[in-house]
Design a protein around this motif. Structure first.
Motif, mmCIF file in Angstrom:
data_model
loop_
_atom_site.group_PDB
_atom_site.id
_atom_site.type_symbol
_atom_site.label_atom_id
_atom_site.label_comp_id
_atom_site.label_asym_id
_atom_site.label_seq_id
_atom_site.Cartn_x
_atom_site.Cartn_y
_atom_site.Cartn_z
ATOM 1 N N GLY A 1 0.787 -1.226 0.000
ATOM 2 C CA GLY A 1 0.000 0.000 0.000
ATOM 3 C C GLY A 1 0.822 1.280 0.000
ATOM 4 O O GLY A 1 0.270 2.371 0.063
ATOM 5 N N TYR A 2 2.125 1.161 -0.084
ATOM 6 C CA TYR A 2 3.011 2.327 -0.124
ATOM 7 C C TYR A 2 3.676 2.399 -1.492
ATOM 8 O O TYR A 2 3.798 1.398 -2.190
ATOM 9 C CB TYR A 2 4.088 2.232 0.972
ATOM 10 C CG TYR A 2 3.509 2.320 2.359
ATOM 11 C CD1 TYR A 2 3.240 3.556 2.941
ATOM 12 C CD2 TYR A 2 3.209 1.178 3.074
ATOM 13 C CE1 TYR A 2 2.685 3.632 4.211
ATOM 14 C CE2 TYR A 2 2.656 1.245 4.343
ATOM 15 C CZ TYR A 2 2.396 2.482 4.902
ATOM 16 O OH TYR A 2 1.846 2.567 6.151
ATOM 17 N N GLY B 1 15.392 6.995 -2.473
ATOM 18 C CA GLY B 1 13.982 7.346 -2.561
ATOM 19 C C GLY B 1 13.386 7.448 -1.181
ATOM 20 O O GLY B 1 14.061 7.194 -0.170
ATOM 21 N N LYS B 2 12.121 7.840 -1.130
ATOM 22 C CA LYS B 2 11.378 7.890 0.118
ATOM 23 C C LYS B 2 9.941 7.514 -0.174
ATOM 24 O O LYS B 2 9.473 7.627 -1.304
ATOM 25 C CB LYS B 2 11.469 9.258 0.776
ATOM 26 C CG LYS B 2 10.807 10.363 -0.011
ATOM 27 C CD LYS B 2 10.898 11.679 0.725
ATOM 28 C CE LYS B 2 10.100 12.731 -0.030
ATOM 29 N NZ LYS B 2 9.949 13.947 0.744
ATOM 30 N N ALA C 1 12.521 -0.917 3.974
ATOM 31 C CA ALA C 1 12.166 0.350 4.609
ATOM 32 C C ALA C 1 10.695 0.347 5.039
ATOM 33 O O ALA C 1 10.359 0.790 6.133
ATOM 34 C CB ALA C 1 12.442 1.521 3.663
ATOM 35 N N VAL C 2 9.821 -0.166 4.182
ATOM 36 C CA VAL C 2 8.393 -0.257 4.519
ATOM 37 C C VAL C 2 8.200 -1.205 5.698
ATOM 38 O O VAL C 2 7.506 -0.873 6.669
ATOM 39 C CB VAL C 2 7.549 -0.709 3.308
ATOM 40 C CG1 VAL C 2 6.117 -1.031 3.727
ATOM 41 C CG2 VAL C 2 7.554 0.361 2.219
ATOM 42 N N ASP C 3 8.813 -2.389 5.629
ATOM 43 C CA ASP C 3 8.681 -3.370 6.713
ATOM 44 C C ASP C 3 9.206 -2.811 8.036
ATOM 45 O O ASP C 3 8.583 -2.989 9.082
ATOM 46 C CB ASP C 3 9.411 -4.664 6.356
ATOM 47 C CG ASP C 3 8.730 -5.440 5.235
ATOM 48 O OD1 ASP C 3 7.524 -5.214 4.982
ATOM 49 O OD2 ASP C 3 9.415 -6.272 4.612
ATOM 50 N N ASP C 4 10.348 -2.113 7.984
ATOM 51 C CA ASP C 4 10.912 -1.506 9.197
ATOM 52 C C ASP C 4 9.993 -0.429 9.757
ATOM 53 O O ASP C 4 9.816 -0.318 10.970
ATOM 54 C CB ASP C 4 12.296 -0.913 8.922
ATOM 55 C CG ASP C 4 13.363 -1.970 8.671
ATOM 56 O OD1 ASP C 4 13.115 -3.172 8.935
ATOM 57 O OD2 ASP C 4 14.449 -1.584 8.197
ATOM 58 N N TYR C 5 9.408 0.374 8.879
ATOM 59 C CA TYR C 5 8.477 1.427 9.306
ATOM 60 C C TYR C 5 7.263 0.818 10.001
ATOM 61 O O TYR C 5 6.874 1.252 11.089
ATOM 62 C CB TYR C 5 8.049 2.262 8.098
ATOM 63 C CG TYR C 5 6.953 3.259 8.396
ATOM 64 C CD1 TYR C 5 7.162 4.321 9.269
ATOM 65 C CD2 TYR C 5 5.702 3.145 7.793
ATOM 66 C CE1 TYR C 5 6.154 5.242 9.547
ATOM 67 C CE2 TYR C 5 4.699 4.057 8.054
ATOM 68 C CZ TYR C 5 4.930 5.099 8.933
ATOM 69 O OH TYR C 5 3.922 6.011 9.200
#
Length: 73
Positions: A11-12, A27-28, A53-57
């Motif tokens: 979803g990101y 990127g971000k 990065a998504v999983d860590d967030y």
């Protein structure tokens, strides 16, 4: 089939860029106020860096009891 430069995961989304000066892809996550970024020197592993990065967030938000932000629509 048209190639897309936008990455999507759970979803990101993110639109990676390249810095010639730093020789780095980066990127971000788009559409949220929280700053979640990622980078890689190798384009082949950039998507994995985004997924991490998504999983860590999401893990961090769960750890501190915060609802993760979702992309604005």
């Amino acid at each position: 089939m048209k190639a897309s430069s936008v990455l999507h995961y759970k979803g990101y989304s993110a639109k990676p860029e390249y810095s010639a000066a730093d020789r780095l892809f980066y990127g971000k996550i788009l559409g949220i106020d929280d700053l979640v970024d990622f980078s890689s020197e190798n384009a082949r592993v950039l998507e994995g860096a985004f997924h991490s990065a998504v999983d860590d967030y999401l893990a961090f938000c769960e750890e501190i009891g915060k609802n993760p932000q979702r992309e604005y629509h």
